[in-house]
Design a protein around this motif. Structure first.
Motif, mmCIF file in Angstrom:
data_model
loop_
_atom_site.group_PDB
_atom_site.id
_atom_site.type_symbol
_atom_site.label_atom_id
_atom_site.label_comp_id
_atom_site.label_asym_id
_atom_site.label_seq_id
_atom_site.Cartn_x
_atom_site.Cartn_y
_atom_site.Cartn_z
ATOM 1 N N SER A 221 0.944 -1.080 -0.345
ATOM 2 C CA SER A 221 -0.052 0.060 -0.102
ATOM 3 C C SER A 221 1.242 1.035 0.012
ATOM 4 O O SER A 221 1.900 1.196 -0.027
ATOM 5 N N THR A 222 0.045 2.502 -0.588
ATOM 6 C CA THR A 222 1.241 3.372 0.007
ATOM 7 C C THR A 222 0.261 4.907 -0.048
ATOM 8 O O THR A 222 -0.926 4.846 -0.546
ATOM 9 N N VAL A 223 0.571 5.752 0.744
ATOM 10 C CA VAL A 223 -0.250 6.919 0.878
ATOM 11 C C VAL A 223 -0.234 8.310 0.154
ATOM 12 O O VAL A 223 1.340 8.423 -0.416
ATOM 13 N N ILE A 224 -1.799 8.337 -0.678
ATOM 14 C CA ILE A 224 -1.625 9.845 -1.282
ATOM 15 C C ILE A 224 -1.877 11.129 -1.345
ATOM 16 O O ILE A 224 -3.131 10.828 0.180
ATOM 17 N N ARG A 225 -1.338 12.328 -1.280
ATOM 18 C CA ARG A 225 -1.736 13.209 -0.529
ATOM 19 C C ARG A 225 -3.191 13.461 -1.135
ATOM 20 O O ARG A 225 -3.159 13.649 -2.365
ATOM 21 N N ALA A 226 -3.754 14.269 -0.799
ATOM 22 C CA ALA A 226 -4.608 14.677 -1.449
ATOM 23 C C ALA A 226 -4.648 15.901 -1.530
ATOM 24 O O ALA A 226 -4.741 16.790 -0.564
ATOM 25 N N HIS A 227 -5.213 17.023 -2.652
ATOM 26 C CA HIS A 227 -5.586 18.375 -2.734
ATOM 27 C C HIS A 227 -6.692 19.027 -2.179
ATOM 28 O O HIS A 227 -7.541 18.411 -1.924
#
Length: 262
Positions: free
Chosen positions: A101-107
């Motif tokens: 898994s990986t964490v994505i930054r949200a705008h």
């Protein structure tokens, strides 16, 4: 002389693959069909550049029409149908699989959709909203299934989401120590799957791991890097979980097609 912004367009072979799926889900409404190939290329342009829909170059057509068609295909399950067909095709071995898994930054403008942020896959952190992508890949490092959850969700939950019964069953599953849980190990062994998972330091009963085999887990990390070349995946701009997951699936499909064409 004006320079075209249309780059990395589909080849004829790639369009021939998509065409049969697109016309299978098109509802017969008596209207003249639009140029679906141009629309699909416009969607690919948005995925690759991460640009707002309103900035879509006019050569792809009216941005609102391309966006509406993207939403229709997404809600109709087109991308999931294509991914299922690729997984079931047998074109790539699936006996060895990897999960991560990986964490994505949200705008900050991505929040605000109906039904609340958690149901749209947003999690809160000190830096703002985040979304976690859970990914299962095969022995060639190609995506088999992706799911999204709020950024703080544990890998245990993500494991249950991507390990579904309609996928080819692996013989060996590689994962990092974040998946070291008795429930996961017992579940894999009950399905005759060998789990290659390093132990947590807190585990009292020591379990060996094949380190030479575990080194292959870098394929899932490399797959994440390839997915994040699409800026619409590297940063989340979409308010709804369906749209963001749709862009992940679209990027995954193109990775498959490029691999199969080589």
């Amino acid at each position: 002389m004006e320079t075209s912004l249309a780059r990395d367009l589909m080849s004829d072979e790639e369009w021939a693959f998509f065409e049969r799926f697109i016309f299978a889900v098109r509802a017969p409404n008596g209207r003249k069909p639009t140029n679906h190939r141009l629309v699909l290329d416009g969607i690919f342009w948005i995925a690759r550049t991460g640009a707002p829909w309103r900035d879509l170059p006019a050569e792809f057509g009216k941005w609102s029409s391309v966006y509406r068609q993207f939403r229709r295909w997404t809600l109709a399950g087109l991308w999931e149908e294509i991914m299922d067909a690729l997984n079931q095709s047998g074109a790539v071995p699936s006996a060895l699989q990897m999960i991560d898994s990986t964490v994505i930054r949200a705008h900050h403008q991505a929040a605000g959709a109906k039904r609340g942020t958690p149901r749209q896959g947003f999690g809160r952190s000190r830096g703002g909203f985040t979304t976690k992508i859970h990914l299962l890949v095969n022995a060639h490092g190609l995506p088999m299934r992706t799911e999204i959850t709020p950024g703080q969700t544990s890998d245990y939950l993500g494991f249950d989401l991507v390990m579904v019964d309609n996928l080819p069953r692996p013989s060996v599953l590689l994962a990092d120590r974040g998946y070291d849980a008795d429930k996961i190990r017992d579940g894999m062994e009950a399905r005759n799957v060998l789990p290659v998972i390093p132990m947590r330091k807190s585990r009292k009963k020591r379990i060996g791991v094949d380190r030479s085999l575990y080194r292959l887990r870098n394929l899932v990390e490399r797959c994440f890097n390839k997915l994040k070349n699409a800026r619409r995946v590297a940063t989340r701009y979409d308010k709804t979980a369906e749209s963001f997951l749709g862009f992940i699936d679209i990027t995954s499909i193109r990775l498959w097609l490029r691999h199969l064409s080589t």
